[in-house]
Design an enzyme around this catalytic site. Structure first.
Site, short mmCIF file in Angstrom:
data_model
loop_
_atom_site.label_atom_id
_atom_site.label_comp_id
_atom_site.label_asym_id
_atom_site.label_seq_id
_atom_site.Cartn_x
_atom_site.Cartn_y
_atom_site.Cartn_z
CG HIS A 186 -0.18 -0.18 2.45
ND1 HIS A 186 0.54 0.63 3.05
CD2 HIS A 186 -0.34 -1.42 3.28
CE1 HIS A 186 1.14 0.31 4.16
NE2 HIS A 186 0.51 -1.15 4.42
CG HIS A 210 4.33 -1.66 1.88
ND1 HIS A 210 3.02 -2.18 1.88
CD2 HIS A 210 4.88 -2.26 2.93
CE1 HIS A 210 2.67 -3.10 2.97
NE2 HIS A 210 3.92 -3.44 3.65
CB SER A 218 -2.60 -1.70 8.20
OG SER A 218 -2.31 -2.99 8.63
#
Ligand code: PAF
Length: 283
Positions: free
Chosen positions: A34, A37, A187
């Site tokens: 996502h 990252h 997350s």
């Protein structure tokens, strides 16, 4: 961009980079990427000549009954995103290459103290699994600099302690948490939430933000703030795991005179365990 799963092939490439004096940035992930990252990858792109991203869902860091089997595996989508950011190598080792003798026989790395508290108390063995796989990945990639998300605040502190304790020759950079507009920390586990749970989920961030504001306003009623926070989470529909006000480096319970703090929270929505944290430097 190359996708490599063979450790020997990665090492051969690593030797060439070293001969050419290139600086290697590394972003270890479990995939299902996502924007959080991607912000790590962008930081690596800015600061390193070569960027390696690993994707490995690490069985050693999941406890019994946790979501190892259901953990989302989305390699095609992840690859497309990483390619568009100009990543050089995606490293996708398989479990039998990472743990050739199986998990039971595996030599492990454990960072005592800091691994046993907060999330480590709720998930025994979790940080041993993280420290072990990150050490192995560091040995394979041999990066100059590695990037971790601040959302996993305790993980970052465990990795920093491990790197210092074992005299590992690399820099660890932590990158601030990316949030949705309503404050929910990004997350991979948000994907497990149904619509009703997704609507409740930002309450965790709001509760931590209100505690942060109370501390900024001069409150030193830590126990009361934690109690009220847990009650608010429960009223919203969470099953609270913990809320803690800790020293930002040691993660020991914060004394009233301490200035560098972090407020951490973890709570379940159904079976999904969400975590979040807010660092705070008091004047
Ligand atoms: O933060 C994660 O995704 C994992 O804990 C990590 C660092 C990739 C180790 O498996």
């Amino acid at each position: 961009m190359q996708t490599i799963s063979d450790i020997a092939q990665l090492r051969a490439l690593r030797r060439e980079w070293q001969i050419n004096g290139l600086r290697i940035g590394f972003v270890p992930t479990m995939g299902n990427l996502h924007l959080g990252h991607l912000s790590l990858v962008e930081a690596a792109k800015r600061e390193a000549d070569i960027v390696v991203v690993s994707i490995f869902v690490n069985p050693m860091q999941f406890g019994a009954g946790e979501d190892l089997d259901n953990y989302p595996r989305t390699l095609a989508e992840d690859s497309a995103q990483l390619e568009s950011l100009g990543v050089d190598v995606i490293f996708t080792p398989c479990a039998k290459d990472i743990y050739p003798r199986g998990l039971e026989q595996q030599t492990f790395v454990e960072v005592p103290g800091i691994s046993y508290m907060i999330c480590g108390a709720s998930r025994p063995g979790h940080f041993r699994g993280v420290a072990t796989v990150v050490t192995k990945l560091f040995n394979m990639v041999q990066p100059n600099i590695a990037y971790f998300g601040e959302k996993d605040y305790q993980q970052v502190q465990v990795i920093k302690a491990m790197v210092a304790d074992l005299s590992m020759n690399l820099d660890i950079v932590s990158v601030p948490t990316m949030r949705h507009e309503d404050g929910l920390a990004m997350s991979s586990r948000n994907g497990y939430l149904n619509a009703q749970q997704r609507a409740i989920a930002p309450t965790l961030y709001r509760v931590l933000s209100d505690i942060k504001q109370a501390l900024i306003n001069g409150s030193n009623e830590h126990s009361q703030l934690i109690k009220d926070g847990n009650e608010r989470l429960a009223e919203a529909g969470f099953k609270p795991d913990y809320i803690e006000i800790r020293n930002a480096q040691t993660l020991q319970p914060a004394g009233f005179a301490e200035k560098e703090l972090v407020i951490l929270g973890a709570a379940f929505l159904g079976k999904t365990r969400l975590i979040d944290n807010l660092p705070l430097a008091l004047p």
